[in-house]
Write a protein that holds these residues in place. Structure first.
Motif, mmCIF file in Angstrom:
data_model
loop_
_atom_site.group_PDB
_atom_site.id
_atom_site.type_symbol
_atom_site.label_atom_id
_atom_site.label_comp_id
_atom_site.label_asym_id
_atom_site.label_seq_id
_atom_site.Cartn_x
_atom_site.Cartn_y
_atom_site.Cartn_z
ATOM 1 N N ASP A 1 -12.411 -1.020 -1.807
ATOM 2 C CA ASP A 1 -12.202 -1.655 -0.501
ATOM 3 C C ASP A 1 -13.395 -1.456 0.429
ATOM 4 O OD1 ASP A 1 -11.924 0.984 0.150
ATOM 5 O OD2 ASP A 1 -9.902 0.814 0.975
ATOM 6 N N ILE B 1 -9.087 -5.086 10.643
ATOM 7 C CA ILE B 1 -8.218 -5.386 9.505
ATOM 8 C C ILE B 1 -7.252 -6.467 9.991
ATOM 9 C CG2 ILE B 1 -6.333 -4.417 8.113
ATOM 10 C CD1 ILE B 1 -8.061 -1.775 8.138
ATOM 11 N N ASP C 1 -12.208 -4.706 2.736
ATOM 12 C CA ASP C 1 -11.124 -4.285 3.623
ATOM 13 C C ASP C 1 -10.982 -5.186 4.857
ATOM 14 O OD1 ASP C 1 -9.573 -2.223 2.849
ATOM 15 O OD2 ASP C 1 -10.498 -0.700 4.105
ATOM 16 N N CYS D 1 0.845 -1.190 0.000
ATOM 17 C CA CYS D 1 0.000 0.000 0.000
ATOM 18 C C CYS D 1 0.884 1.244 0.000
ATOM 19 C CB CYS D 1 -0.871 0.030 1.256
ATOM 20 S SG CYS D 1 -2.055 -1.315 1.324
ATOM 21 N N TYR E 1 -5.108 -6.680 2.787
ATOM 22 C CA TYR E 1 -5.796 -6.170 1.596
ATOM 23 C C TYR E 1 -5.575 -6.979 0.323
ATOM 24 C CZ TYR E 1 -5.991 -2.110 4.714
ATOM 25 O OH TYR E 1 -6.188 -1.272 5.787
ATOM 26 N N GLN F 1 -4.805 -1.208 -6.090
ATOM 27 C CA GLN F 1 -5.027 -1.156 -4.642
ATOM 28 C C GLN F 1 -4.233 -2.272 -3.975
ATOM 29 O OE1 GLN F 1 -6.626 1.098 -2.870
ATOM 30 N NE2 GLN F 1 -7.405 2.231 -4.642
ATOM 31 N N GLY F 2 -3.691 -1.987 -2.810
ATOM 32 C CA GLY F 2 -3.073 -3.014 -1.978
ATOM 33 C C GLY F 2 -1.938 -3.747 -2.654
ATOM 34 N N VAL G 1 -8.593 -7.530 -1.905
ATOM 35 C CA VAL G 1 -9.008 -6.372 -2.711
ATOM 36 C C VAL G 1 -8.160 -6.318 -3.987
ATOM 37 C CG1 VAL G 1 -9.187 -3.850 -2.747
ATOM 38 C CG2 VAL G 1 -9.676 -5.095 -0.624
ATOM 39 N N SER H 1 -8.285 -13.498 0.552
ATOM 40 C CA SER H 1 -8.444 -12.931 1.894
ATOM 41 C C SER H 1 -8.448 -14.042 2.941
ATOM 42 C CB SER H 1 -9.757 -12.153 1.997
ATOM 43 O OG SER H 1 -9.755 -11.043 1.131
#
Lengths: 351, 351
Positions: free
Chosen positions: A207, B145, B212, A165, A246, A238-239, A249, B252
């Motif tokens: 996100d 998170i 997220d 990030c 993340y 992103q991420g 995402v 994830s």
């Protein structure tokens, strides 16, 4: 995804009370960088009296003021929230400033997790003063599950990805689009995060989308971008695939946006994932990960590297570019320091 | 993640009106499979009069009835919604059945995207009759998170992953936990999807979580599992790394749950991602993808393969097991057809 406010049509005062700085207020910094002409002032009573450029190096001539009352003399039409409160809840003094702004008829643009428009008091006040509360992170209703439709757009689609990030994926994407436009290419920057949306005036903060629909949201962004530019879409990444929080995402965006080619972003001085203890794998291994994952859905190659050398000397930055090019066999540059031309050259070679 | 209802403590009537079948009502089928003793009846007026086992091969002795009124004679304490309405909206006739059930004092368990407890009419009725509306997909508030805390649990953590959706990741996980328990191992099945939650009575439907926080939710599931069993946690996988819509959920979960080892699930007869045109890469390549992605965060190997051979003859299934073992060098089985012992053997070798 309908645009609620176009930042380019407004005179903006940026709220960064108590925290204005390059690292402390990313939204404020990118708004000053990309909407310099539209920013009339930054509010931070602790640094009032300074020029913005004394604090974040850019934005010469924009004053830091101590209050909204002072800023009102510059006739703003919009208040932009340029900071994120620790913990997510809006501090009481900021709420007072928001109410004051709404009372003065200013629209409000916010990238916070906490949605202003869900607050009955603020929503009611905004309605009475006929102003818009634009929560840029609020996802549109009825997002689809991804259907691979992004593959059907005529434009060349480029996605910026990265090793972590806050490593330059957004800035690289914006600079690529701008450099391409300067060459006469009809290019559009496609925002996927709150700061990018505040710059471009449209997009979805992916996100903030329920995970079932995150790839679908990425697809929608590409389809919307295709209505805005004829030649080239540069999608903000992103991420990172190695980010413990993340990575999902990141992969949703990689599979949903179906890029024709990828630009990889990295900060040479960064060795571990920020805020974690995960060591960053070497750049060539990270590139292999992205290519391996995108391959079954739609093959795409990494065609260039954007380096973020903000913490290196000129000499070190040049060395980092040279090392990266040797290590990967790909063109590399720091788009802020050395321009984005090398990468746009690579993009122009994509079918 | 507090358990709202324990299905094992209830007499359940399953609503599958108009759609009871192996493929049409996955929730109904798994409830019959894993809560056989607790299911008193299935409602589907179109197939009323049959025995459940005539339709889905399991659940002998459980009647299919035409109405809730009939089912009430069997003294149920809970109504479980066993079907998903096309489009997500609950059909009016089903709402009438729900109201009737609540009026009779039945708790309601639902895995729908559409939350019953958000409907003011149903919520009000439930309150008046003192029954619980348990929306198993509703995520808990204040999810974190991911912080890599799942790595700190003392238990061996096993994650089932796969080549596609609906390929046996949940069933394999349940059978692994059960087989391990039969060997005296204190094992817990950790549910990550609505059907799994309806079986175990706890968990988080991670695909309903804002992206997220999806890895953070996966981490929470492992931490919660660690309070329930001393030796072994078997985490239910979701989606696939090559699924255009759900790959983000998959990654994830892979990064958030921090497994010590992975069981890969596959349906030998499936050649493309269901509902898409994406061809499935060969199993060894998919295994490499999972291992490559998990490696930077916490190295873990695929140690066995669960095959879903429901559409193959006995001979074909045995051949598929043999082919897969030769191709991958790993133990393979169909846990429903041939038991899960081979895979539990492999798990016992994980330190």
């Amino acid at each position: 995804m309908a645009q609620q406010l176009n930042p380019k049509e407004h005179k903006m005062v940026i709220l960064a009370e108590g925290s204005f700085g390059i690292l402390e207020s990313k939204a404020a910094t990118v708004l000053v960088r990309y909407h310099t002409e539209n920013v009339v002032a930054v509010i931070d009573s602790e640094q009032a009296g300074k020029d913005v450029s004394e604090i974040i190096e850019i934005g010469e001539g924009i004053p830091v003021l101590s209050s909204l009352a002072e800023a009102m003399e510059l006739n703003p039409t919009m208040l932009a929230i340029g900071i994120a409160p620790p913990g997510g809840e809006l501090p009481e003094p900021w709420i007072a400033i928001l109410k004051e702004a709404i009372g003065h008829g200013l629209h409000v643009m916010s990238g916070l997790h906490w949605f202003l428009s869900d607050d009955p008091q603020l929503a009611d006040l905004a309605e009475r003063h006929n102003v818009t509360l634009w929560d840029v992170r609020k996802p549109p209703a009825d997002l689809p599950i991804a259907t691979c439709k992004a593959d059907e757009v005529d434009q060349t689609v480029i996605l910026t990805v990265g090793s972590d990030c806050r490593i330059g994926k957004m800035v690289t994407a914006i600079e690529l689009a701008e450099t391409a436009r300067n060459r006469g290419v009809d290019a559009e920057f496609c925002a996927t995060g709150q700061n990018g949306i505040m710059i471009s005036g449209w997009g979805i903060a992916i996100d903030a989308v329920v995970s079932d629909f995150t790839a679908g949201a990425s697809e929608e962004i590409v389809l919307e971008g295709a209505t805005k530019a004829c030649d080239l879409l540069i999608v903000e990444g992103q991420g990172s695939l190695v980010h413990p929080g993340y990575s999902g995402v990141t992969l949703s965006l990689l599979h949903g946006s179906m890029p024709d080619a990828i630009i990889f972003c990295h900060q040479p001085s960064r060795k571990i994932v920020a805020r974690y203890t995960v060591p960053l794998p070497p750049v060539p291994e990270l590139i292999r990960q992205y290519e391996m994952l995108v391959n079954p859905i739609k093959p795409a190659k990494v065609i260039g590297i954007g380096l973020n050398c903000f913490d290196l000397t000129e000499e070190e930055a040049l060395q980092a570019v040279e090392d990266t090019e040797r290590e990967t066999g790909l063109p590399a540059t720091d788009v802020i320091r050395f321009g984005a031309d090398k990468l746009v050259d690579a993009i122009e070679k994509v079918n």
